[in-house]
Design a protein around this motif. Structure first.
Motif, mmCIF file in Angstrom:
data_model
loop_
_atom_site.group_PDB
_atom_site.id
_atom_site.type_symbol
_atom_site.label_atom_id
_atom_site.label_comp_id
_atom_site.label_asym_id
_atom_site.label_seq_id
_atom_site.Cartn_x
_atom_site.Cartn_y
_atom_site.Cartn_z
ATOM 1 N N ALA A 34 40.412 35.883 44.843
ATOM 2 C CA ALA A 34 41.502 35.066 44.650
ATOM 3 C C ALA A 34 42.129 34.906 45.866
ATOM 4 O O ALA A 34 42.841 33.816 46.097
ATOM 5 C CB ALA A 34 42.309 35.632 43.457
ATOM 6 N N SER A 66 43.647 38.211 34.222
ATOM 7 C CA SER A 66 43.651 37.706 35.500
ATOM 8 C C SER A 66 44.858 36.674 35.676
ATOM 9 O O SER A 66 45.179 36.242 36.745
ATOM 10 C CB SER A 66 42.394 37.089 35.857
ATOM 11 O OG SER A 66 42.143 36.030 35.027
ATOM 12 N N LEU A 67 45.409 36.147 34.452
ATOM 13 C CA LEU A 67 46.553 35.315 34.430
ATOM 14 C C LEU A 67 47.521 35.919 35.369
ATOM 15 O O LEU A 67 47.963 36.956 35.286
ATOM 16 C CB LEU A 67 46.941 34.923 33.090
ATOM 17 C CG LEU A 67 45.980 34.336 32.219
ATOM 18 C CD1 LEU A 67 46.510 34.044 30.911
ATOM 19 C CD2 LEU A 67 45.471 33.149 32.682
ATOM 20 N N GLN A 104 39.580 37.414 31.709
ATOM 21 C CA GLN A 104 40.527 36.100 31.726
ATOM 22 C C GLN A 104 41.826 36.240 31.312
ATOM 23 O O GLN A 104 42.624 35.733 31.818
ATOM 24 C CB GLN A 104 39.448 35.126 30.637
ATOM 25 C CG GLN A 104 40.323 33.619 30.727
ATOM 26 C CD GLN A 104 40.166 32.997 32.105
ATOM 27 O OE1 GLN A 104 38.927 32.193 32.435
ATOM 28 N NE2 GLN A 104 41.078 32.941 32.835
ATOM 29 N N LEU A 159 37.312 23.964 40.779
ATOM 30 C CA LEU A 159 37.710 25.260 40.160
ATOM 31 C C LEU A 159 37.908 26.360 41.370
ATOM 32 O O LEU A 159 37.419 26.260 42.290
ATOM 33 C CB LEU A 159 36.825 25.954 39.309
ATOM 34 C CG LEU A 159 36.494 24.928 37.803
ATOM 35 C CD1 LEU A 159 35.399 25.493 37.254
ATOM 36 C CD2 LEU A 159 37.627 25.005 37.040
ATOM 37 N N GLN A 177 38.461 31.879 39.552
ATOM 38 C CA GLN A 177 38.006 31.097 38.060
ATOM 39 C C GLN A 177 36.622 30.912 37.868
ATOM 40 O O GLN A 177 35.969 31.238 36.926
ATOM 41 C CB GLN A 177 38.855 29.803 37.697
ATOM 42 C CG GLN A 177 38.830 29.461 36.453
ATOM 43 C CD GLN A 177 39.151 30.446 35.316
ATOM 44 O OE1 GLN A 177 40.351 30.896 35.425
ATOM 45 N NE2 GLN A 177 38.531 30.740 34.259
ATOM 46 N N GLU A 178 36.001 30.532 38.986
ATOM 47 C CA GLU A 178 34.529 30.485 38.862
ATOM 48 C C GLU A 178 33.999 31.934 38.536
ATOM 49 O O GLU A 178 32.973 32.015 37.947
ATOM 50 C CB GLU A 178 34.127 29.899 40.077
ATOM 51 C CG GLU A 178 34.268 28.443 40.202
ATOM 52 C CD GLU A 178 33.500 27.613 41.445
ATOM 53 O OE1 GLU A 178 32.448 28.404 42.014
ATOM 54 O OE2 GLU A 178 33.963 26.608 41.767
ATOM 55 N N ILE A 192 35.013 34.586 37.068
ATOM 56 C CA ILE A 192 35.417 34.989 35.806
ATOM 57 C C ILE A 192 34.534 34.354 34.824
ATOM 58 O O ILE A 192 33.885 34.801 33.984
ATOM 59 C CB ILE A 192 36.903 34.640 35.373
ATOM 60 C CG1 ILE A 192 37.788 35.590 36.129
ATOM 61 C CG2 ILE A 192 37.207 34.987 33.912
ATOM 62 C CD1 ILE A 192 39.220 35.088 36.142
ATOM 63 N N LEU A 193 34.333 32.904 35.035
ATOM 64 C CA LEU A 193 33.240 32.092 34.181
ATOM 65 C C LEU A 193 31.981 32.453 34.456
ATOM 66 O O LEU A 193 31.277 32.594 33.348
ATOM 67 C CB LEU A 193 33.338 30.508 34.355
ATOM 68 C CG LEU A 193 34.936 29.976 34.118
ATOM 69 C CD1 LEU A 193 34.781 28.406 34.560
ATOM 70 C CD2 LEU A 193 35.193 30.253 32.767
#
Length: 316
Positions: free
Chosen positions: A202, A103-104, A100, A271, A275-276, A278-279
């Protein structure tokens, strides 16, 4: 020619990512390696050990490195099975949280980090400052490698080849799961492998469903890494990576079957797919940790039978 160019660029971005992750870990190990033994072997509860494993995985940028660290101490008799397994499970969650962070979109920081890290590494003589420079350079190279990876995927995502492969992987989740396992094991870095999966999703080069199957396979593959690397250790050390593989691997197989055979909408559409993904990764490893902490001790007896301690030599 376009495919050849894509493969060369993909290989270059992948190698830079692997090198950068190892560079950060090497710098931290050289700067603080002597303190790790005291931290890991100090008496603490399983929850505290899991928290320590989580922290070490973020610092070392590798859950496999933490698993090998605790396996080595367990093999030397300095760490109990339950404590070591708790640290390994915590490290898996720490590695997921690191994804997380990394990945920013922080591409703009790369030149500054290269300038600062390069100065510390090349122009200072103090050991800790040089290693700090190595760590900062490694982080900068991770950002550069991820940018290269995104740029590599952009031209080919609208070609005829990648959509066909993506569509096949979305339909054949078993192949995607096996491919993710092989990718993580071959790269010997779950962080690098999963960052690749997140980046590909992404940019829209891979659908979320196929990305989840790849990611769960990568979790299995990353659990195989310490099992392979600890194969020459004492039995007490080898038990911890095998127990971690049993828990994490079983959970990955169950998760990929449930998510692909049962229609489950994990997140609302607001989302972004990356991001999904990663979650899902964080949630998966959190569940494994919560379930594994109480169940892990039940694996000690069968693993002792499978890998018994060598008989003690009688004094002559």
């Amino acid at each position: 020619m376009a495919i050849l160019t894509f493969l060369v660029q993909l290989a270059g971005a992948t190698m830079l990512l692997l090198f950068a992750v190892r560079m950060v870990r090497t710098g931290i190990e050289r700067a603080f390696g002597s303190a790790f033994r005291d931290m890991v072997t100090s008496p603490r509860s399983r929850i505290q050990s899991a928290a320590l494993g989580l922290l070490l995985a973020i610092i070392l940028q590798s859950s496999a490195a933490v698993a090998l660290l605790v396996a080595g101490f367990a093999g030397a008799g300095g760490l109990a099975f339950g404590t070591g397994l708790s640290a390994a499970l915590g490290a898996d969650l720490g590695s997921a949280l690191l994804i997380q962070i990394l990945s920013l979109r922080l591409d703009g920081l790369a030149p500054l980090l290269i300038a600062v890290g390069g100065f510390l590494f090349l122009k200072t003589e103090k050991r800790n400052l040089k290693q700090a420079g190595r760590i900062i350079l490694g982080i900068a190279f991770i950002l550069v490698a991820l940018r290269f990876l995104r740029e590599t995927m952009e031209p080919i995502r609208d070609s005829g080849v990648l959509p066909a492969v993506s569509a096949y992987l979305e339909k054949d989740f078993v192949t995607a799961f096996i491919a993710g396992s092989a990718l993580a094991f071959i790269m010997h870095s779950s962080v690098a492998a999963i960052l690749m999966c997140v980046t590909v999703v992404a940019v829209g080069a891979l659908p979320l469903g196929a990305g989840i199957s790849l990611l769960l396979g990568a979790n299995l593959g990353s659990a195989l890494i310490p099992v392979w690397l600890s194969r020459d250790m004492e039995p007490a050390g080898r038990r911890i990576p095998i127990a971690n593989l049993a828990l994490r691997g079983t959970a990955a197989i169950l998760a990929v079957l449930i998510l692909n055979l049962v229609a489950i909408d994990l997140f609302p559409q607001v989302l972004p797919p990356a991001q999904e993904l990663i979650l899902v990764h964080i949630g998966f490893n959190l569940v494994v940790l919560v379930v594994g902490l109480p169940l892990g001790s039940a694996l000690e007896a069968p693993l002792k039978s499978l890998l018994p301690d060598p008989p003690e030599e009688s004094p002559t």
